[in-house]
Design an enzyme around this catalytic site. Structure first.
Site, PDB file in Angstrom:
ATOM      1  N   LYS A 123       0.855  -1.197   0.000  1.00 27.49           N
ATOM      2  CA  LYS A 123       0.000   0.000   0.000  1.00 27.49           C
ATOM      3  C   LYS A 123       0.889   1.245   0.000  1.00 27.49           C
ATOM      4  CE  LYS A 123      -3.167   2.691   2.927  1.00 27.49           C
ATOM      5  NZ  LYS A 123      -4.056   2.720   4.102  1.00 27.49           N
TER       6      LYS A 123
ATOM      7  N   ASP B   4      -2.623  10.215   3.546  1.00 24.38           N
ATOM      8  CA  ASP B   4      -4.011   9.801   3.708  1.00 24.38           C
ATOM      9  C   ASP B   4      -4.758  10.818   4.558  1.00 24.38           C
ATOM     10  OD1 ASP B   4      -6.413   8.536   3.938  1.00 24.38           O
ATOM     11  OD2 ASP B   4      -5.688   6.896   5.228  1.00 24.38           O
TER      12      ASP B   4
ATOM     13  N   LYS C 176     -10.253  12.849   7.871  1.00 25.41           N
ATOM     14  CA  LYS C 176      -9.813  12.408   9.202  1.00 25.41           C
ATOM     15  C   LYS C 176      -9.825  13.594  10.172  1.00 25.41           C
ATOM     16  CE  LYS C 176      -6.579   8.707   7.946  1.00 25.41           C
ATOM     17  NZ  LYS C 176      -7.269   7.625   8.669  1.00 25.41           N
TER      18      LYS C 176
ATOM     19  N   ASP D 244       1.710   6.594   5.365  1.00 27.06           N
ATOM     20  CA  ASP D 244       0.747   5.609   4.869  1.00 27.06           C
ATOM     21  C   ASP D 244       1.255   4.929   3.593  1.00 27.06           C
ATOM     22  OD1 ASP D 244      -1.616   4.340   5.583  1.00 27.06           O
ATOM     23  OD2 ASP D 244      -2.881   5.613   4.325  1.00 27.06           O
TER      24      ASP D 244
ATOM     25  N   ASP E  60     -12.148   7.053   3.496  1.00 24.31           N
ATOM     26  CA  ASP E  60     -10.957   6.820   4.313  1.00 24.31           C
ATOM     27  C   ASP E  60     -10.555   5.338   4.332  1.00 24.31           C
ATOM     28  OD1 ASP E  60      -8.840   7.443   5.914  1.00 24.31           O
ATOM     29  OD2 ASP E  60     -10.001   7.714   7.763  1.00 24.31           O
TER      30      ASP E  60
ATOM     31  N   GLU F 249      -9.392   3.643   2.002  1.00 25.87           N
ATOM     32  CA  GLU F 249      -8.852   3.721   0.643  1.00 25.87           C
ATOM     33  C   GLU F 249      -7.800   2.658   0.362  1.00 25.87           C
ATOM     34  OE1 GLU F 249      -7.606   5.257   3.118  1.00 25.87           O
ATOM     35  OE2 GLU F 249      -5.461   5.051   2.823  1.00 25.87           O
TER      36      GLU F 249
ATOM     37  N   ARG G  80      -7.643  -0.519   0.997  1.00 28.55           N
ATOM     38  CA  ARG G  80      -8.165  -1.769   0.425  1.00 28.55           C
ATOM     39  C   ARG G  80      -8.557  -1.592  -1.036  1.00 28.55           C
ATOM     40  NH1 ARG G  80     -12.600  -2.090   5.032  1.00 28.55           N
ATOM     41  NH2 ARG G  80     -10.943  -0.928   6.070  1.00 28.55           N
TER      42      ARG G  80
HETATM   43  N1  BES Z   1      -4.220   4.555   6.811  1.00 33.29           N
HETATM   44  C1  BES Z   1      -5.361   4.287   7.609  1.00 33.29           C
HETATM   45  C2  BES Z   1      -5.082   3.309   8.743  1.00 33.29           C
HETATM   46  C3  BES Z   1      -4.163   3.795   9.817  1.00 33.29           C
HETATM   47  C4  BES Z   1      -4.685   4.372  10.955  1.00 33.29           C
HETATM   48  C5  BES Z   1      -2.792   3.626   9.726  1.00 33.29           C
HETATM   49  C6  BES Z   1      -3.835   4.800  11.966  1.00 33.29           C
HETATM   50  C7  BES Z   1      -1.953   4.042  10.743  1.00 33.29           C
HETATM   51  C8  BES Z   1      -2.474   4.633  11.846  1.00 33.29           C
HETATM   52  C9  BES Z   1      -6.472   3.701   6.750  1.00 33.29           C
HETATM   53  O1  BES Z   1      -6.504   4.147   5.441  1.00 33.29           O
HETATM   54  C10 BES Z   1      -7.763   4.088   7.383  1.00 33.29           C
HETATM   55  O2  BES Z   1      -8.052   5.247   7.401  1.00 33.29           O
HETATM   56  N2  BES Z   1      -8.507   3.112   7.864  1.00 33.29           N
HETATM   57  C11 BES Z   1      -9.755   3.357   8.487  1.00 33.29           C
HETATM   58  C12 BES Z   1     -10.761   2.375   7.949  1.00 33.29           C
HETATM   59  C13 BES Z   1     -12.173   2.655   8.355  1.00 33.29           C
HETATM   60  C14 BES Z   1     -12.666   3.910   7.670  1.00 33.29           C
HETATM   61  C15 BES Z   1     -13.036   1.476   7.966  1.00 33.29           C
HETATM   62  C16 BES Z   1      -9.587   3.183   9.983  1.00 33.29           C
HETATM   63  O3  BES Z   1      -8.898   2.251  10.398  1.00 33.29           O
HETATM   64  O4  BES Z   1     -10.106   4.001  10.726  1.00 33.29           O
HETATM   65 ZN    ZN Z   2      -4.729   4.804   4.673  1.00 33.37          ZN
HETATM   66 MN    MN Z   3      -7.588   5.936   5.250  1.00 36.08          MN
END
Ligand code: BES
Ligand code: ZN
Ligand code: MN
Length: 502
Positions: free
Chosen positions: A268, A273, A280, A291, A350, A352, A354
């Protein structure tokens, strides 16, 4: 840092600091250290007896020894208990030692290779762990500072003292390997430390171009037009809110026979992000410059297999994009048609990672892979489930998962498996498309992996969620504050083990 290997008497080696590693509750010093103790008139034994040096993991005692040895100083570092010894303790002890060396402005240090319990008694592995620990502990990132006085204190050379001249070749082999793995991790940390206004998608492409100059590596980069033609709706959808165009990077290392199926790594690579339209919260949002850790680790792994000249074929795939809100950005409710042909309702922009990985995995299935490994800072839920100690592992192939577990134990970057049961897919059902990109409240790391599983078919596959381990809140033996590069050594160790047929 320059890592050398020498054999000969530790008592006569000239260095700013001689490092001696000692176990907890050791009655006498090990035979490699005894001559040093003797030259010092039993000083090391006295420190043991008085309890000043207990040998607890990462405990240190620094001694100025006034010309009694070739070394100016001796640093004792604790390894913890013999019974529970691991290679990671060796890494940490060495990380601790280099930090002390830097603190006292030593330009060079030397270290005696410790005795280890039979179970890990492979001299090259110990030397590898020592070299890794030194590079990881010495890491810092100062590119954006204008005051470089701290940098000038840099430790320039470290010498590992092989126990005999007969063992020197083994130690050298391990130290070289450790250097390659340590440098790979530092490369990833650098990439992640660069701010997102520098480490843009185009800069990731430039890094891949540099790596393609290593031997036996070929590079292909798909631009937006090419991606449209292929139908990479996931990657295009995530990248469309940013003025920085997305890219799809393919790095191919051919070290094995032409007919051998490749190991395909997918990382990834979201250079920032923001969450997109599902923006966020601002607290800690700056961490999202990292990210792209997964992609950086795939680059580092491909570079490392080339430097180690492994006899195998490896392909690295990086879907690269910046996730931004904007007039053109993907909106909640939009439906994307992915490379695999499946449709996805984007309920949260968010989620993204996947979406871009799904296209990466679908691309991987077209390469006749022996197996596919994806690595990603995918879910905040990884932190909830496992904390920042273990990497989350999910996959569809027991042998591949077992090999990954082994590489985790070897490298100290341990993985822990979570279930990938069909029931979890219920959370991903959409009213308008084949699936949606978020699940419900529970099992967020699992539903993300469940989503990915729909794009890999029945190819042997493992997904590694490094979202919780990729950032360190504090400085410790082998980490500095910020990006850790955790997962890099796991990937490379897996490839080394595989190339060795184990
Ligand atoms: N890049 C983030 C995940 C992340 C969070 C990495 C904190 C490192 C530290 C990912 O893209 C994300 O935002 N995931 C969301 C998914 C949710 C919207 C289903 C999450 O984990 O909140
Ligand atoms: Zn992310
Ligand atoms: Mn995200």
């Amino acid at each position: 840092m320059n890592i050398q290997v020498k054999s000969g008497e530790a008592t006569s080696v000239t260095t700013d600091m001689l490092v001696c590693l000692g176990y907890e509750q050791e009655k006498t010093w090990s035979k490699v250290i005894r001559p040093i103790d003797k030259k010092l008139g039993g000083l090391l034994t006295d420190l043991r007896k008085s309890g000043e040096f207990s040998g607890k993991a990462n405990q240190t005692t620094l001694l100025h020894i006034n010309g009694k040895l070739g070394a100016k100083r001796v640093l004792l570092v604790g390894l913890g208990a013999w019974e529970t010894m691991t290679l990671d303790r060796v890494r940490q002890a060495m990380g601790t030692a280099v930090k002390r060396a830097r603190h006292i402005k030593a330009k060079g240090m030397a270290c005696v290779i410790p005795d280890v319990p039979k179970a890990i008694d492979k001299l090259d592995q110990v030397a590898q762990a020592m070299a890794e620990g030194m590079l990881l502990g010495d890491y810092r990132f100062s590119e954006y500072r204008t005051d470089h006085t701290e940098d000038r204190k840099t430790l320039q050379s470290c010498t590992l003292l092989a126990p005999s001249s007969a063992s020197q070749a083994r130690v050298t082999l391990g130290a070289k390997r450790g250097q390659t793995l340590g440098e790979a991790t530092c490369f990833v940390r650098d990439m992640c430390n660069h701010p997102a206004n520098v480490m843009k998608p185009s800069r990731v492409v430039a890094e891949a171009k540099t790596i393609a100059k290593e031997s036996k590596i070929r590079l292909k980069v798909l631009d937006r037009q090419h991606m449209k033609k292929l139908g990479m709706g996931g990657l295009l959808g995530v990248g469309q809110g940013s003025i920085e165009p997305p890219h799809f990077i393919i790095l191919e290392y051919s070290g094995g026979p032409k007919t051998q199926r490749p190991v395909v790594l997918v990382g990834k690579t979201v250079t920032f992000d923001s969450g997109g339209i599902s923006l966020k919260p601002s607290e800690n949002m700056e961490h999202m410059k990292a990210d792209m850790t997964g992609g950086a680790e795939v680059l580092a792994a491909v570079r490392a297999v080339s430097r180690l000249k492994l006899h195998m074929n490896v392909i690295g795939l990086l879907p690269v994009a910046e996730n931004m809100p904007g007039g053109r950005a993907t909106k909640p409710g939009d439906v994307l048609t992915m490379l695999s042909g499946k449709t996805v309702e984007v309920q949260n922009t968010d989620a993204e990672g996947r979406l871009i990985l799904a296209d990466g995995l679908a691309y991987a299935t077209r390469l006749k892979p022996a197996c596919v490994i994806d690595i990603a800072t995918l879910t905040g839920a990884a932190m909830v489930a496992l904390g920042n100690v273990a990497i989350g592992m999910l996959g569809n192939d027991d042998a591949l998962k077992a090999a990954m577990r082994q590489a985790g134990n070897d490298s100290g970057e341990r993985v822990w498996e979570m279930p990938l049961w069909d029931e979890y897919f219920e959370q991903l059902r959409s009213d308008v498309a084949d699936m949606r990109n978020i699940g419900g409240r529970g099992g967020g790391m699992i539903t993300a992996a469940m989503f990915l599983s729909k794009f890999i078919g029945d190819h042997p596959w493992v997904h590694l969620d490094i979202a919780a381990t990729d950032w360190s809140a504090s400085e410790c033996a082998c980490f500095s504050k910020g990006p850790t590069g955790t997962g890099t050594r796991l990937l490379i160790q897996y490839l080394i083990n595989r190339a060795n047929g184990s």
